[in-house]
Motif scaffolding. Structure first.
Motif, short mmCIF file in Angstrom:
data_model
loop_
_atom_site.label_atom_id
_atom_site.label_comp_id
_atom_site.label_asym_id
_atom_site.label_seq_id
_atom_site.Cartn_x
_atom_site.Cartn_y
_atom_site.Cartn_z
N LEU A 109 0.81 -1.22 0.00
CA LEU A 109 0.00 0.00 0.00
C LEU A 109 0.84 1.27 0.00
CD1 LEU A 109 -2.85 1.34 0.33
CD2 LEU A 109 -2.49 1.15 2.81
N LEU A 110 1.97 1.27 0.73
CA LEU A 110 2.71 2.49 0.98
C LEU A 110 3.93 2.64 0.08
CD1 LEU A 110 2.69 2.53 4.91
CD2 LEU A 110 0.98 3.45 3.32
N ASP A 111 4.27 3.89 -0.25
CA ASP A 111 5.50 4.13 -0.99
C ASP A 111 6.67 4.19 -0.01
OD1 ASP A 111 5.79 6.71 0.12
OD2 ASP A 111 4.88 7.71 -1.59
N GLU A 112 7.86 4.47 -0.52
CA GLU A 112 9.07 4.36 0.30
C GLU A 112 9.05 5.30 1.50
OE1 GLU A 112 13.91 4.98 -0.13
OE2 GLU A 112 12.67 4.66 -1.92
N GLU A 113 8.71 6.57 1.29
CA GLU A 113 8.75 7.54 2.38
C GLU A 113 7.62 7.30 3.38
OE1 GLU A 113 11.22 9.87 3.01
OE2 GLU A 113 12.15 8.60 1.49
N GLU A 114 6.47 6.85 2.90
CA GLU A 114 5.36 6.52 3.80
C GLU A 114 5.72 5.32 4.67
OE1 GLU A 114 2.36 7.97 0.24
OE2 GLU A 114 2.45 5.85 0.82
N MET A 115 6.38 4.34 4.05
CA MET A 115 6.78 3.15 4.79
C MET A 115 7.88 3.47 5.79
SD MET A 115 5.82 -0.02 4.82
CE MET A 115 6.30 -1.25 6.03
N ARG A 116 8.73 4.43 5.45
CA ARG A 116 9.79 4.84 6.37
C ARG A 116 9.19 5.38 7.67
NH1 ARG A 116 14.97 5.78 5.25
NH2 ARG A 116 14.55 5.86 3.00
N ALA A 117 8.10 6.15 7.54
CA ALA A 117 7.42 6.68 8.73
C ALA A 117 6.84 5.56 9.57
CB ALA A 117 6.34 7.67 8.31
N VAL A 118 6.30 4.52 8.91
CA VAL A 118 5.74 3.39 9.64
C VAL A 118 6.82 2.61 10.37
CG1 VAL A 118 4.61 1.13 9.37
CG2 VAL A 118 3.70 3.12 8.18
N VAL A 119 7.94 2.38 9.71
CA VAL A 119 9.05 1.68 10.36
C VAL A 119 9.54 2.49 11.56
CG1 VAL A 119 11.42 0.86 10.08
CG2 VAL A 119 9.74 0.44 8.28
N GLY A 120 9.64 3.81 11.40
CA GLY A 120 10.01 4.67 12.52
C GLY A 120 9.00 4.61 13.64
N HIS A 121 7.72 4.52 13.29
CA HIS A 121 6.64 4.36 14.27
C HIS A 121 6.89 3.13 15.13
CE1 HIS A 121 2.15 4.31 15.27
NE2 HIS A 121 2.52 3.08 15.57
N GLU A 122 7.20 2.00 14.49
CA GLU A 122 7.40 0.75 15.22
C GLU A 122 8.70 0.78 16.04
OE1 GLU A 122 4.99 -1.29 15.52
OE2 GLU A 122 3.80 -0.24 14.00
N VAL A 123 9.75 1.41 15.51
CA VAL A 123 10.98 1.55 16.28
C VAL A 123 10.74 2.44 17.50
CG1 VAL A 123 13.34 2.50 16.23
CG2 VAL A 123 12.51 1.08 14.34
N GLY A 124 9.86 3.44 17.35
CA GLY A 124 9.47 4.27 18.49
C GLY A 124 8.79 3.45 19.57
N HIS A 125 7.93 2.51 19.16
CA HIS A 125 7.32 1.60 20.13
C HIS A 125 8.41 0.81 20.87
CE1 HIS A 125 3.07 2.04 19.59
NE2 HIS A 125 3.03 1.61 18.34
N GLY A 185 11.15 9.78 9.69
CA GLY A 185 10.94 10.12 8.29
C GLY A 185 11.26 11.57 7.98
N GLN A 186 10.97 12.45 8.97
CA GLN A 186 11.21 13.89 8.82
C GLN A 186 10.55 14.44 7.55
OE1 GLN A 186 15.42 14.69 9.60
NE2 GLN A 186 15.39 13.13 11.23
N ASP A 187 9.33 13.91 7.30
CA ASP A 187 8.55 14.33 6.13
C ASP A 187 7.07 14.24 6.52
OD1 ASP A 187 7.22 14.69 3.74
OD2 ASP A 187 8.52 13.37 2.58
N LEU A 188 6.51 15.37 6.95
CA LEU A 188 5.12 15.38 7.42
C LEU A 188 4.16 14.95 6.32
CD1 LEU A 188 3.09 16.03 9.68
CD2 LEU A 188 3.02 18.38 8.81
N ARG A 189 4.43 15.36 5.08
CA ARG A 189 3.53 15.00 3.98
C ARG A 189 3.45 13.48 3.81
NH1 ARG A 189 5.91 17.73 -1.10
NH2 ARG A 189 7.76 16.84 -0.10
N ALA A 190 4.60 12.80 3.95
CA ALA A 190 4.61 11.35 3.82
C ALA A 190 3.81 10.70 4.95
CB ALA A 190 6.03 10.82 3.82
N SER A 191 3.95 11.21 6.17
CA SER A 191 3.18 10.67 7.30
C SER A 191 1.69 10.86 7.07
CB SER A 191 3.60 11.37 8.60
OG SER A 191 4.93 11.06 8.94
N MET A 192 1.29 12.02 6.57
CA MET A 192 -0.13 12.28 6.29
C MET A 192 -0.64 11.37 5.19
SD MET A 192 -1.26 14.81 8.26
CE MET A 192 -0.27 14.13 9.57
N ARG A 193 0.17 11.20 4.14
CA ARG A 193 -0.25 10.33 3.04
C ARG A 193 -0.46 8.89 3.52
NH1 ARG A 193 4.18 12.53 0.12
NH2 ARG A 193 5.15 10.44 0.11
#
Length: 362
Positions: free
Chosen positions: A133-149, A207-215
Motif C-alpha cells: 500500500l505504501l510508498d518508500e517515504e510513507e513506509m519509512r514513517a511506519v518503520v520509525g513508528h514501530e521503532v518508536g514503540h 521520516g522527517q517528512d510530514l507529507r509522507a506521514s499524512m499520506r
C-alpha cells in the motif's frame, strides 16, 4: 523521471529521493511520548520489581510461540530479503539511537497493519497489505513508528494486551472473571491509544517528512487512491468529527473507540500535524531534547502533572459537545441542566407532559 527530476512510481506519485536526516543521539523516548503515555510509563519504570514480575509473567504468555510462528511462517527482513525494508529499519534505529536493531518480519495478510511485540526483546511485524500500500517515504514513517514503540518499551504492554484480550474470550463464561479481565483490557487500550500517538511522533522524527506521514494515514483510511484524496480535506474530517453533533454523538464516539487499540485515523493525522507545529517538535529538531541518561531522575509526580495538564488543555480546547460541557461545568457555567437535556433530544420522540415546568435556559 518527471520534469522536476523526481522519480515517480507507476501511478504518477512522487517518490522523494533518499536524503540526509537528522540523528538524535541518546534521545529519550520522553521527548516524543504523549503526556498520558509518558506518565504511565514513568510510573511503571519506577515501580520496584516491575521488570521481575513481567519476566516471570513471560512464562505464561505465548511469546516464544509467537516468535517461532513468525520465524517459521513469515519472511524475516534482512540484506537478502526485503532489503529496502532492512535499510529503513537500520536507518530508523540509527536516527533514534536504538543500539540493538529488532528483528522484523513480513507476514502474508492483505489487511494493512504493523505491530511491535515481545517481552524480553521486541520484534516488528508488518503485513504484505501494508508493504504493497505504501510508498518508500510513507513506509519509512511506519518503520520509525514501530521503532518508536520499541524504544519506549511499548512492546511489553502490547504483548500483555494481546494475551489478556485472548484470555477475556476464554473466560467469557465466568461472569466476575471476565469483568475483571475486561476492566484491565479497557484500561490498557486507553493507554495504548495514547501510545499510538507517541509512536506516530517517532515516525515523523525518523521520516522527517510530514507529507509522507499524512499520506500514509490517508492510505490506511482510504486505500491506494491518492489522486482521489486531499490532505486538507482529510484533516477537515477530523475537525468535523470532533466538533459535530450533540451529546448523543459524543457518547457514541466513546462507545465506538472503547474496543479499539488505535485512535481513529483522521484523529491521528490531526494530532500529528498539531504536534509538528509545536515548540516541542521544533526544539527536538534543533537538538534540544531529553536524554536517556536522565531517565532515572525523572519525577513520577511531574509526569502525572504534565499528563493532567495535557488532558485539561485538551478538554478546554476541544470542540466536542461533551468536552465543552465538562469544561463549562469546571468553569461554573449556569443553565447546564437545560443544555444537557437539549443535547440528548432525539433519544426519545415523546412530547413533554402537559403542565411540565419550562426547561432551564442559559
Amino acid at each position: 523521471m518527471s520534469d522536476d527530476g523526481h522519480e515517480r512510481n507507476g501511478q504518477g506519485h512522487e517518490r522523494v529521493p533518499s536524503r540526509q536526516r537528522r540523528r538524535f543521539a541518546g534521545i529519550s523516548s520522553r521527548a516524543y511520548e504523549h503526556p498520558a503515555d509518558r506518565s504511565a510509563l514513568v510510573a511503571l519504570r519506577k515501580l520496584s520489581g516491575f521488570d521481575t514480575v513481567f519476566k516471570a509473567l513471560s512464562g505464561l504468555l505465548p511469546e516464544r510461540s509467537l516468535r517461532l510462528l513468525f520465524l517459521s511462517d513469515s519472511v524475516r527482513v534482512s540484506d537478502q530479503q526485503f532489503a529496502h525494508l532492512n535499510d529503513m529499519l537500520r536507518d530508523a534505529c540509527h536516527i533514534l539511537d536504538l543500539e540493538k536493531v529488532p528483528p522484523m518480519y513480513v507476514t502474508q495478510d492483505p489487511q494493512p497493519n504493523a505491530m511491535c511485540i515481545g517481552l524480553d526483546e521486541p520484534i516488528i511485524v508488518v503485513t504484505t497489505g501494508l508493504v504493497e500500500l505504501l510508498d518508500e517515504e510513507e513506509m519509512r514513517a511506519v518503520v520509525g513508528h514501530e521503532v518508536g514503540h520499541a524504544l519506549s518499551g511499548h512492546s511489553v504492554y502490547r504483548t500483555v494486551l494481546l494475551f489478556l484480550t485472548s484470555l477475556a474470550v476464554k473466560v467469557a463464561w465466568i461472569p466476575l472473571g471476565n469483568l475483571a479481565v475486561l476492566a484491565i483490557v479497557t484500561a490498557l487500550r486507553e493507554w495504548f491509544r495514547k501510545s499510538e500517538l507517541s509512536a506516530d511522533r517517532a515516525g515523523l522524527l525518523v521520516g522527517q517528512d510530514l507529507r509522507a506521514s499524512m499520506r500514509g494515514l490517508m492510505k490506511i483510511a482510504g486505500g491506494n487512491h491518492l489522486h482521489e484524496m486531499n490532505v486538507d480535506a482529510f484533516l477537515q474530517q477530523a475537525e468535523e468529527y470532533e466538533a459535530g453533533g450533540d451529546l448523543r454523538d459524543s457518547v457514541l464516539k466513546i462507545l465506538n473507540v472503547l474496543p479499539r487499540s488505535h485512535p481513529f485515523t483522521t484523529v491521528r493525522a490531526a494530532e500529528l500535524k498539531k504536534w509538528s507545529e509545536s515548540r516541542d517538535y521544533q526544539r527536538i529538531m534543533d537538538g534540544h531534547y531529553p536524554r536517556r541518561a536522565e531517565d532515572r531522575d525523572t519525577s513520577v509526580g511531574d509526569s502525572f502533572k504534565e499528563s493532567a495538564a495535557s488532558y485539561a488543555s485538551d478538554v478546554k480546547a476541544s470542540k466536542d459537545p461533551l468536552m465543552k460541557l465538562v469544561s463549562d461545568i469546571a468553569g461554573g457555567a449556569g443553565g447546564l441542566g437545560g443544555r444537557v437535556r437539549r443535547g440528548f433530544d432525539g433519544f426519545t420522540s415523546a412530547p413533554p407532559p402537559k403542565g411540565a415546568p419550562p426547561q432551564d435556559e442559559e
